[in-house]
Design a protein around this motif. Structure first.
Motif, PDB file in Angstrom:
ATOM      1  N   ASP A  58     -18.071   5.083  11.788  1.00  0.00           N
ATOM      2  CA  ASP A  58     -16.800   4.926  11.066  1.00  0.00           C
ATOM      3  C   ASP A  58     -15.897   3.930  11.776  1.00  0.00           C
ATOM      4  OD1 ASP A  58     -17.408   6.634   8.977  1.00  0.00           O
ATOM      5  OD2 ASP A  58     -16.415   8.372   9.889  1.00  0.00           O
ATOM      6  N   CYS A  59     -15.761   4.071  13.088  1.00  0.00           N
ATOM      7  CA  CYS A  59     -14.910   3.145  13.845  1.00  0.00           C
ATOM      8  C   CYS A  59     -15.448   1.726  13.784  1.00  0.00           C
ATOM      9  CB  CYS A  59     -14.779   3.601  15.296  1.00  0.00           C
ATOM     10  SG  CYS A  59     -13.647   4.990  15.504  1.00  0.00           S
ATOM     11  N   GLN A  60     -16.750   1.575  13.869  1.00  0.00           N
ATOM     12  CA  GLN A  60     -17.345   0.244  13.791  1.00  0.00           C
ATOM     13  C   GLN A  60     -17.056  -0.397  12.439  1.00  0.00           C
ATOM     14  OE1 GLN A  60     -21.480   0.715  14.832  1.00  0.00           O
ATOM     15  NE2 GLN A  60     -21.002   1.177  16.967  1.00  0.00           N
TER      16      GLN A  60
ATOM     17  N   ARG B 115     -12.055  -4.118   8.885  1.00  0.00           N
ATOM     18  CA  ARG B 115     -11.250  -3.797   7.696  1.00  0.00           C
ATOM     19  C   ARG B 115      -9.835  -3.378   8.053  1.00  0.00           C
ATOM     20  NH1 ARG B 115     -15.178  -0.320   5.923  1.00  0.00           N
ATOM     21  NH2 ARG B 115     -13.692   1.353   6.182  1.00  0.00           N
ATOM     22  N   ASN B 116      -9.704  -2.384   8.924  1.00  0.00           N
ATOM     23  CA  ASN B 116      -8.389  -1.887   9.327  1.00  0.00           C
ATOM     24  C   ASN B 116      -8.508  -1.161  10.666  1.00  0.00           C
ATOM     25  OD1 ASN B 116      -5.834  -0.963   9.658  1.00  0.00           O
ATOM     26  ND2 ASN B 116      -5.676   0.044   7.687  1.00  0.00           N
ATOM     27  N   PRO B 117      -8.355  -1.880  11.760  1.00  0.00           N
ATOM     28  CA  PRO B 117      -8.524  -1.273  13.074  1.00  0.00           C
ATOM     29  C   PRO B 117      -7.529  -0.146  13.378  1.00  0.00           C
ATOM     30  CG  PRO B 117      -7.677  -3.506  13.275  1.00  0.00           C
ATOM     31  CD  PRO B 117      -8.035  -3.307  11.840  1.00  0.00           C
ATOM     32  N   LEU B 118      -6.400  -0.104  12.680  1.00  0.00           N
ATOM     33  CA  LEU B 118      -5.458   1.009  12.886  1.00  0.00           C
ATOM     34  C   LEU B 118      -6.117   2.351  12.583  1.00  0.00           C
ATOM     35  CD1 LEU B 118      -2.085  -0.215  11.343  1.00  0.00           C
ATOM     36  CD2 LEU B 118      -2.789  -0.235  13.727  1.00  0.00           C
TER      37      LEU B 118
ATOM     38  N   ARG C  47      -1.372   7.476  10.580  1.00  0.00           N
ATOM     39  CA  ARG C  47      -1.621   7.999   9.232  1.00  0.00           C
ATOM     40  C   ARG C  47      -2.818   7.279   8.618  1.00  0.00           C
ATOM     41  NH1 ARG C  47      -1.273  12.050   8.278  1.00  0.00           N
ATOM     42  NH2 ARG C  47      -0.874  11.995   6.075  1.00  0.00           N
ATOM     43  N   GLY C  48      -3.547   7.965   7.810  1.00  0.00           N
ATOM     44  CA  GLY C  48      -4.791   7.442   7.280  1.00  0.00           C
ATOM     45  C   GLY C  48      -4.656   6.508   6.105  1.00  0.00           C
ATOM     46  N   LEU C  49      -3.511   6.477   5.462  1.00  0.00           N
ATOM     47  CA  LEU C  49      -3.368   5.656   4.263  1.00  0.00           C
ATOM     48  C   LEU C  49      -2.853   4.278   4.630  1.00  0.00           C
ATOM     49  CD1 LEU C  49      -1.869   8.458   2.041  1.00  0.00           C
ATOM     50  CD2 LEU C  49      -4.215   7.619   2.043  1.00  0.00           C
ATOM     51  N   ASP C  50      -3.451   3.272   4.035  1.00  0.00           N
ATOM     52  CA  ASP C  50      -3.194   1.895   4.443  1.00  0.00           C
ATOM     53  C   ASP C  50      -1.895   1.310   3.886  1.00  0.00           C
ATOM     54  OD1 ASP C  50      -5.569   2.050   5.779  1.00  0.00           O
ATOM     55  OD2 ASP C  50      -6.729   1.101   4.186  1.00  0.00           O
ATOM     56  N   TYR C  51      -1.222   2.015   2.986  1.00  0.00           N
ATOM     57  CA  TYR C  51      -0.026   1.416   2.396  1.00  0.00           C
ATOM     58  C   TYR C  51       1.253   1.710   3.160  1.00  0.00           C
ATOM     59  CZ  TYR C  51       0.076   6.047   0.141  1.00  0.00           C
ATOM     60  OH  TYR C  51       0.051   7.388  -0.119  1.00  0.00           O
ATOM     61  N   TYR C  52       1.191   2.504   4.210  1.00  0.00           N
ATOM     62  CA  TYR C  52       2.397   2.797   4.979  1.00  0.00           C
ATOM     63  C   TYR C  52       2.867   1.564   5.746  1.00  0.00           C
ATOM     64  CZ  TYR C  52       1.941   7.815   4.158  1.00  0.00           C
ATOM     65  OH  TYR C  52       1.871   9.047   3.586  1.00  0.00           O
ATOM     66  N   GLY C  53       4.168   1.483   5.929  1.00  0.00           N
ATOM     67  CA  GLY C  53       4.789   0.446   6.737  1.00  0.00           C
ATOM     68  C   GLY C  53       5.951   1.054   7.502  1.00  0.00           C
TER      69      GLY C  53
END
Length: 170
Positions: free
Chosen positions: A74-76, A81-84, A138-144
């Protein structure tokens, strides 16, 4: 992961200042108190705006690149895509490589830094002492900018730890 949860949403429109983030967090705290849940901490972080988050992602990738062969699949996959999202990994063998990583807070631009500092000040002012958690993404990519979790170790709740979570998405 198998889990059961209930979801309630809160959205606020019309303000890009930290006071609205405080209002949402205080609402979550008040809801927990109304449910009789008193033992929890408010964990808080800023993942910055699109500009400074991109800087942080590059710093994170640079720090993790050498460890990539040792990390879970999963980390790889998340590395490009999204290292966060790697920081959100639940695999214990990966966590050992995340201890000395750069902090998102060290990459914040001036506007995001001011936003976060004012958020901390206002939360403290209203009696909600935040725990700054530099690994919270947080797991969701839309947070800022603002991300938060209410975390409890009360065994009566049956939760792994997070009992409420959210963040800003503009």
């Amino acid at each position: 992961r198998q889990r059961q949860f209930h979801q309630t949403g809160v959205e606020a429109f019309g303000s890009d200042g930290p006071a609205i983030d405080v209002e949402v967090i205080v609402l979550a705290v008040d809801c927990m108190h109304a449910l009789g849940i008193e033992k929890f901490d408010v964990h808080l972080n800023s993942i910055g705006c699109n500009v400074c988050r991109a800087v942080f992602k590059e710093k994170l990738k640079e720090a993790l690149r050498q460890h990539l062969p040792n990390l879970c699949t999963d980390c790889q996959n998340r590395f490009e895509r999204n290292p966060l999202r790697m920081l959100d990994c639940k695999n214990g063998s990966c966590q050992q490589y995340f201890t000395d990583l750069p902090s998102s807070l060290s990459s914040l631009c001036q506007d995001c830094r001011q936003h976060f500092d004012e958020l901390l000040r206002l939360l403290t002012l209203v009696g909600v002492p935040p725990v700054v958690n530099e690994r919270l993404v947080r797991g969701l990519d839309y947070y800022g900018r603002t991300v938060f979790e209410l975390i409890s170790d009360d065994p009566r709740l049956g939760a792994q730890s997070t009992i409420c979570a959210g963040g800003r998405y503009d």
